[in-house]
Write a protein that holds these residues in place. Sequence first.
Motif, mmCIF file in Angstrom:
data_model
loop_
_atom_site.group_PDB
_atom_site.id
_atom_site.type_symbol
_atom_site.label_atom_id
_atom_site.label_comp_id
_atom_site.label_asym_id
_atom_site.label_seq_id
_atom_site.Cartn_x
_atom_site.Cartn_y
_atom_site.Cartn_z
ATOM 1 N N VAL A 135 -8.995 4.544 -6.282
ATOM 2 C CA VAL A 135 -7.925 3.607 -5.024
ATOM 3 C C VAL A 135 -8.584 4.296 -3.691
ATOM 4 N N LEU A 136 -8.710 4.002 -2.835
ATOM 5 C CA LEU A 136 -9.098 3.953 -1.997
ATOM 6 C C LEU A 136 -8.261 3.077 -0.802
ATOM 7 N N SER A 137 -7.098 3.591 -0.339
ATOM 8 C CA SER A 137 -6.154 2.498 0.523
ATOM 9 C C SER A 137 -6.497 3.067 1.875
ATOM 10 N N ASP A 138 -6.749 2.175 2.807
ATOM 11 C CA ASP A 138 -6.983 2.199 4.126
ATOM 12 C C ASP A 138 -5.159 1.584 4.407
ATOM 13 N N GLU A 139 -4.453 2.773 4.752
ATOM 14 C CA GLU A 139 -3.189 2.248 5.615
ATOM 15 C C GLU A 139 -2.609 3.023 7.509
ATOM 16 N N ILE A 140 -4.492 2.006 8.311
ATOM 17 C CA ILE A 140 -4.351 2.937 9.608
ATOM 18 C C ILE A 140 -3.295 2.397 10.392
ATOM 19 N N TYR A 141 -3.297 0.671 9.703
ATOM 20 C CA TYR A 141 -2.174 -0.232 10.669
ATOM 21 C C TYR A 141 -0.378 0.116 9.763
ATOM 22 N N ALA A 142 -0.509 1.010 9.249
ATOM 23 C CA ALA A 142 0.937 1.481 8.362
ATOM 24 C C ALA A 142 2.298 1.182 9.528
ATOM 25 N N GLU A 143 1.905 1.668 10.318
ATOM 26 C CA GLU A 143 2.964 1.354 11.371
ATOM 27 C C GLU A 143 3.383 0.051 11.900
ATOM 28 N N LEU A 144 2.219 -0.776 12.192
ATOM 29 C CA LEU A 144 1.855 -2.053 12.231
ATOM 30 C C LEU A 144 2.313 -3.341 11.959
ATOM 31 N N THR A 145 3.760 -3.128 11.584
ATOM 32 C CA THR A 145 3.438 -4.010 10.559
ATOM 33 C C THR A 145 5.565 -5.256 11.167
ATOM 34 N N TYR A 146 5.373 -6.055 11.286
ATOM 35 C CA TYR A 146 6.664 -6.862 12.883
ATOM 36 C C TYR A 146 7.518 -7.363 11.275
ATOM 37 N N ASP A 147 7.009 -7.361 9.949
ATOM 38 C CA ASP A 147 7.982 -8.669 9.043
ATOM 39 C C ASP A 147 8.259 -7.212 7.580
ATOM 40 N N GLY A 148 9.468 -6.418 7.906
ATOM 41 C CA GLY A 148 8.939 -5.725 6.722
ATOM 42 C C GLY A 148 8.513 -3.988 6.789
ATOM 43 N N GLU A 149 8.423 -3.329 5.890
ATOM 44 C CA GLU A 149 7.782 -2.120 6.137
ATOM 45 C C GLU A 149 6.897 -1.754 5.400
ATOM 46 N N HIS A 150 6.143 -1.288 5.696
ATOM 47 C CA HIS A 150 4.706 -0.916 5.189
ATOM 48 C C HIS A 150 5.086 0.463 3.310
ATOM 49 N N THR A 151 4.946 0.041 2.564
ATOM 50 C CA THR A 151 4.450 0.247 1.142
ATOM 51 C C THR A 151 3.286 1.070 1.081
ATOM 52 N N SER A 152 2.690 2.363 0.806
ATOM 53 C CA SER A 152 1.797 2.389 0.124
ATOM 54 C C SER A 152 1.445 2.723 -0.802
ATOM 55 N N ILE A 153 0.489 2.045 -1.587
ATOM 56 C CA ILE A 153 0.267 1.980 -3.188
ATOM 57 C C ILE A 153 0.114 3.662 -4.026
ATOM 58 N N ALA A 154 0.004 4.597 -3.407
ATOM 59 C CA ALA A 154 0.152 5.682 -3.705
ATOM 60 C C ALA A 154 1.262 6.198 -4.085
ATOM 61 N N SER A 155 2.333 4.871 -3.588
ATOM 62 C CA SER A 155 4.198 5.622 -3.266
ATOM 63 C C SER A 155 4.574 5.341 -5.662
ATOM 64 N N PHE A 156 3.808 4.363 -5.345
ATOM 65 C CA PHE A 156 4.118 4.098 -7.397
ATOM 66 C C PHE A 156 3.643 5.125 -8.169
ATOM 67 N N GLU A 157 3.857 4.465 -9.142
ATOM 68 C CA GLU A 157 4.000 6.244 -10.359
ATOM 69 C C GLU A 157 2.505 6.468 -10.721
ATOM 70 N N GLY A 158 2.439 7.040 -10.863
ATOM 71 C CA GLY A 158 1.134 6.932 -11.463
ATOM 72 C C GLY A 158 -0.498 6.918 -10.688
ATOM 73 N N MET A 159 -0.004 7.369 -9.533
ATOM 74 C CA MET A 159 -0.648 5.736 -8.533
ATOM 75 C C MET A 159 -1.405 7.194 -7.443
#
Length: 385
Positions: free
Chosen positions: A198-222
């Motif tokens: 998986v290539l996960s482009d999270e360049i807008y991670a700080e820019l969320t207005y309704d809920g926090e950003h979650t990275s797919i890399a933070s899930f088990e085995g990812m």
Amino acid sequence: MTFELSDRVQTVPPSGIRRFFEIAEERDDVISLGVGEPDFATPWAARDAAITSLEQGKTSYTANRGRRDLREAIADYVADRFDLGYDPDEEIIVTAGASEAVDLAFRSFVDPGDTVAIAQPSYISYEPGVIFAGGEVLPVPTDEEDDFRLTVEGLEEAGADEADMLVLCYPNNPTGAIMPAEDLEPIAEFAREHDLTVLSDEIYAELTYDGEHTSIASFEGMRERTIVFNGFSKAHAMTGLRLGYALGPADAIAAMNKIHQYTMLSAPTTAQYAALEALDSCENDVREMVAQYDRRRQFVLSRFREIGMDVFEAKGAFYCFPEVPEGFTAEEFAEEVLREQGVAVVPGDVFGAGGDGHLRISYATGLEDLREALARIEAFVDDHA
Ligand code: PMP
């Protein structure tokens, strides 16, 4: 003499966005909602750090992977903000924008004939990046009905279980969609089950207005199968300084560094000093910019609804993605509203599958201009009703 162009270069069409900029540049009354970059200047403390580094003559190359203090600061930042643990020595590479990191990843992990599934609509650089690396693109369309979130059904329908790699971008350019943790979890499961990188482009991670950003890399085995991209262009308003980074397992980052050390040597040194300061002291500046984007987002969404154009509730990045009114294709609407009213927007088709019939509206523009641009769009829609 004429150059014989490589097949790969010839296969890729010129950017669909550029054409609109060219029309827009011909006149001086155009308000552009077309560009994907902050209208803010880089926070002053970061600029000052860059200036000081120049005054001190810090103008040499850095380590290939970037300054160690910057990699440490990035490791602390992603641990703190996104619950991601990466070793600054082996698992982080600093690049010339996230763009370079994305390109390095395609060239490091894609062999000719490999299939790369791309959740679309999406940022325009992934598809050419795959083609330049010799891979094949498998578009995975997302739907407005699902708020442009990626679903397992969508992946299955597109045949992504057979792919080698999956590219994700959330918060998304161009739709403004986000993927909350509960929606991301089944995607992570799908990637594990079908052995997808998986290539996960999270360049807008700080820019969320309704809920926090979650990275797919933070899930088990990812973590072991994911490369995360991030950078300073968006949240820290540093597009022109060209600084980004990639996070991933040591062997993957080492492979990317192999290409980087021959092609780039090191990311811009002055920008690395600015980035270090940005992480160190610019949290409040980021928060202030995010608050302003959110105000603009709410304004733009409510104005489109007043105008009578359907628009889904974009929750991240700085884009919204309204539907084109009946009687126009997205391209016709974009071209005519530019010629008649002097407002530049981007037709959704250029972002790939699922983008047709929509417009990408960037609200990285001051409220005054947004107000005027929306009034002009309203006049255009009324004129053609
Ligand atoms: N990824 C996405 C999703 C983007 O929208 C952009 C910029 N438009 C980039 C990457 C490129 O960022 P950078 O300036 O860090 O190369």
